[in-house]
Design an enzyme around this catalytic site. Sequence first.
Site, PDB file in Angstrom:
ATOM      1  N   LYS A   9      42.728 -12.212  49.834  1.00 54.89           N
ATOM      2  CA  LYS A   9      42.278 -13.204  48.843  1.00 54.89           C
ATOM      3  C   LYS A   9      40.927 -12.820  48.242  1.00 54.89           C
ATOM      4  CE  LYS A   9      44.483 -17.584  49.844  1.00 54.89           C
ATOM      5  NZ  LYS A   9      44.270 -18.974  50.250  1.00 54.89           N
ATOM      6  N   GLY A  10      40.867 -12.796  46.919  1.00 58.59           N
ATOM      7  CA  GLY A  10      39.605 -12.517  46.238  1.00 58.59           C
ATOM      8  C   GLY A  10      39.231 -11.041  46.206  1.00 58.59           C
ATOM      9  N   ILE A  11      40.062 -10.205  46.842  1.00 61.14           N
ATOM     10  CA  ILE A  11      39.783  -8.764  46.948  1.00 61.14           C
ATOM     11  C   ILE A  11      40.521  -8.045  45.813  1.00 61.14           C
ATOM     12  CG2 ILE A  11      40.110  -6.776  48.499  1.00 61.14           C
ATOM     13  CD1 ILE A  11      38.213  -8.864  49.667  1.00 61.14           C
ATOM     14  N   ASP A  19      36.532 -19.212  39.802  1.00 61.38           N
ATOM     15  CA  ASP A  19      37.456 -18.196  40.278  1.00 61.38           C
ATOM     16  C   ASP A  19      38.839 -18.600  39.713  1.00 61.38           C
ATOM     17  OD1 ASP A  19      38.515 -16.144  42.069  1.00 61.38           O
ATOM     18  OD2 ASP A  19      39.253 -17.802  43.281  1.00 61.38           O
ATOM     19  N   LEU A  20      39.809 -17.726  39.746  1.00 63.31           N
ATOM     20  CA  LEU A  20      41.113 -18.074  39.159  1.00 63.31           C
ATOM     21  C   LEU A  20      42.163 -18.388  40.233  1.00 63.31           C
ATOM     22  CD1 LEU A  20      42.816 -18.257  36.489  1.00 63.31           C
ATOM     23  CD2 LEU A  20      43.435 -15.890  36.912  1.00 63.31           C
ATOM     24  N   ASP A  21      42.584 -17.333  40.948  1.00 64.91           N
ATOM     25  CA  ASP A  21      43.653 -17.523  41.940  1.00 64.91           C
ATOM     26  C   ASP A  21      43.156 -18.416  43.075  1.00 64.91           C
ATOM     27  OD1 ASP A  21      45.189 -15.806  40.456  1.00 64.91           O
ATOM     28  OD2 ASP A  21      44.660 -14.047  41.636  1.00 64.91           O
ATOM     29  N   ASN A  39      44.509  -9.582  35.569  1.00 65.01           N
ATOM     30  CA  ASN A  39      45.535 -10.353  34.848  1.00 65.01           C
ATOM     31  C   ASN A  39      45.036 -11.726  34.410  1.00 65.01           C
ATOM     32  OD1 ASN A  39      47.846  -8.495  35.131  1.00 65.01           O
ATOM     33  ND2 ASN A  39      47.515  -8.836  37.321  1.00 65.01           N
ATOM     34  N   ARG A  82      42.552  -5.258  43.432  1.00 67.99           N
ATOM     35  CA  ARG A  82      43.854  -4.604  43.649  1.00 67.99           C
ATOM     36  C   ARG A  82      43.695  -3.303  44.454  1.00 67.99           C
ATOM     37  NH1 ARG A  82      46.782  -3.526  38.155  1.00 67.99           N
ATOM     38  NH2 ARG A  82      45.939  -5.607  37.765  1.00 67.99           N
ATOM     39  N   THR A 116      48.317 -18.410  42.775  1.00 64.38           N
ATOM     40  CA  THR A 116      49.152 -17.211  42.602  1.00 64.38           C
ATOM     41  C   THR A 116      49.163 -16.339  43.857  1.00 64.38           C
ATOM     42  OG1 THR A 116      47.255 -16.301  41.443  1.00 64.38           O
ATOM     43  CG2 THR A 116      49.088 -16.970  40.078  1.00 64.38           C
ATOM     44  N   SER A 149      36.908 -13.834  38.090  1.00 66.39           N
ATOM     45  CA  SER A 149      38.034 -13.523  38.982  1.00 66.39           C
ATOM     46  C   SER A 149      38.137 -12.018  39.165  1.00 66.39           C
ATOM     47  CB  SER A 149      39.327 -14.043  38.339  1.00 66.39           C
ATOM     48  OG  SER A 149      40.451 -13.450  38.933  1.00 66.39           O
ATOM     49  N   ALA A 150      38.593 -11.615  40.346  1.00 70.45           N
ATOM     50  CA  ALA A 150      38.824 -10.192  40.587  1.00 70.45           C
ATOM     51  C   ALA A 150      40.082  -9.713  39.860  1.00 70.45           C
ATOM     52  CB  ALA A 150      38.975  -9.953  42.085  1.00 70.45           C
ATOM     53  N   SER A 151      40.838 -10.660  39.309  1.00 67.06           N
ATOM     54  CA  SER A 151      42.136 -10.295  38.727  1.00 67.06           C
ATOM     55  C   SER A 151      42.033  -9.744  37.312  1.00 67.06           C
ATOM     56  CB  SER A 151      43.069 -11.504  38.720  1.00 67.06           C
ATOM     57  OG  SER A 151      44.272 -11.152  38.090  1.00 67.06           O
ATOM     58  N   GLU A 211      35.275 -21.662  44.256  1.00 68.51           N
ATOM     59  CA  GLU A 211      35.904 -20.513  44.928  1.00 68.51           C
ATOM     60  C   GLU A 211      36.822 -20.963  46.055  1.00 68.51           C
ATOM     61  OE1 GLU A 211      36.654 -17.523  45.655  1.00 68.51           O
ATOM     62  OE2 GLU A 211      35.648 -16.364  44.123  1.00 68.51           O
ATOM     63  N   ASP A 212      37.874 -20.183  46.310  1.00 65.06           N
ATOM     64  CA  ASP A 212      38.762 -20.500  47.444  1.00 65.06           C
ATOM     65  C   ASP A 212      38.685 -19.440  48.546  1.00 65.06           C
ATOM     66  OD1 ASP A 212      40.109 -18.553  45.798  1.00 65.06           O
ATOM     67  OD2 ASP A 212      41.850 -18.885  47.065  1.00 65.06           O
ATOM     68  N   LYS A 224      33.651  -8.958  45.018  1.00 64.04           N
ATOM     69  CA  LYS A 224      33.190  -9.979  45.967  1.00 64.04           C
ATOM     70  C   LYS A 224      33.354  -9.391  47.374  1.00 64.04           C
ATOM     71  CE  LYS A 224      35.320 -13.306  42.820  1.00 64.04           C
ATOM     72  NZ  LYS A 224      36.434 -14.222  42.568  1.00 64.04           N
TER      73      LYS A 224
HETATM   74  P1  B16 Z   1      45.049  -8.329  40.089  1.00 65.33           P
HETATM   75  P2  B16 Z   1      40.691 -14.241  42.345  1.00 65.33           P
HETATM   76  C1  B16 Z   1      42.123 -12.126  43.087  1.00 65.33           C
HETATM   77  O1  B16 Z   1      41.928 -13.226  42.253  1.00 65.33           O
HETATM   78  C2  B16 Z   1      43.192 -12.437  44.133  1.00 65.33           C
HETATM   79  O2  B16 Z   1      42.723 -13.461  45.000  1.00 65.33           O
HETATM   80  C3  B16 Z   1      43.470 -11.199  44.923  1.00 65.33           C
HETATM   81  O3  B16 Z   1      44.477 -11.450  45.886  1.00 65.33           O
HETATM   82  C4  B16 Z   1      43.921 -10.079  43.956  1.00 65.33           C
HETATM   83  O4  B16 Z   1      44.155  -8.873  44.652  1.00 65.33           O
HETATM   84  C5  B16 Z   1      42.833  -9.868  42.914  1.00 65.33           C
HETATM   85  O5  B16 Z   1      42.588 -11.087  42.235  1.00 65.33           O
HETATM   86  C6  B16 Z   1      43.180  -8.795  41.905  1.00 65.33           C
HETATM   87  O6  B16 Z   1      44.241  -9.238  41.118  1.00 65.33           O
HETATM   88  O7  B16 Z   1      45.925  -7.420  40.858  1.00 65.33           O
HETATM   89  O8  B16 Z   1      45.792  -9.361  39.275  1.00 65.33           O
HETATM   90  O9  B16 Z   1      44.033  -7.583  39.254  1.00 65.33           O
HETATM   91  O10 B16 Z   1      40.896 -15.058  43.572  1.00 65.33           O
HETATM   92  O11 B16 Z   1      39.415 -13.402  42.344  1.00 65.33           O
HETATM   93  O12 B16 Z   1      40.846 -15.031  41.069  1.00 65.33           O
HETATM   94 MG    MG Z   2      40.560 -16.906  44.586  1.00 65.57          MG
END
Ligand code: B16
Ligand code: MG
Length: 215
Positions: A44-46, A8-10, A119, A48, A16, A115-117, A170-171, A146
């Site tokens: 967290k992990g959810i 996972d990233l964040d 970015n 955008r 972040t 990661s869900a991100s 994972e966190d 997730k």
């Molecule tokens: P973005 P992870 C998740 O990252 C964050 O924990 C979560 O808070 C955020 O909404 C999601 O990425 C989407 O991120 O807006 O940058 O696309 O923990 O899955 O690495």
């Molecule tokens: Mg995370």
Amino acid sequence: MVKGLIFDLDGVIVDTAGYHYLAWKKLASEIGIDIDEQFNQSLKGISRVESLDKILRHGNKQNSFTIEEKNMLSERKNEYYLKLLDNISPKDILPGVLDLIKQANQYNIPCVIASASQNAPTILKKLAIKHYFQSIVDPQSLKQGKPDPEIFLKAARLIDVPAQYCVGFEDSMAGIQALKKARIYAIGIIAEGPLHEADREVYSLTEINIHTLIK
Ligand code: B16
Ligand code: MG
């Protein structure tokens, strides 16, 4: 015997969550909703889109915006977030991460980001560690976020390692549940509270020994 590492990233590679929180708080206050740090834990992990829906429900405004308006709100939050990310650099990589991914590369154990991100590629570039990862799952290619296991099953496929030979880091609770549903050994990185559903809980990746994992 472990043949692939899924990250996972964040909250695992870089913290972040605080930047996500500041960006969401600013956006939420602009539409008359107040969120606090405790509420931020549930984001967290959810994704955008899901995060915005949760915030709107929290403020009892779930029916106040059209889909187009919600897209604009999500984009605005991301602009705030990206501005905050200007500050991140390799010094923000969490303890133990660099050693682990370098060693994995030395032993030809592929590493992949789940990661869900959206970015994630930008963040990994800023941290100067993108080259250590064989692949990054594109969260926009997924049907479910997730705690659905889809993201981790896709990560295992991308590195061509069966799920039972992978370890996932994972966190978030949602992420641990997703790993378990994918039948992947789940290592939880504890920040705020315990992650009891994980197979193993650690405080940082400095506790992970690659030799123990791959033997
Ligand atoms: P973005 P992870 C998740 O990252 C964050 O924990 C979560 O808070 C955020 O909404 C999601 O990425 C989407 O991120 O807006 O940058 O696309 O923990 O899955 O690495
Ligand atoms: Mg995370």
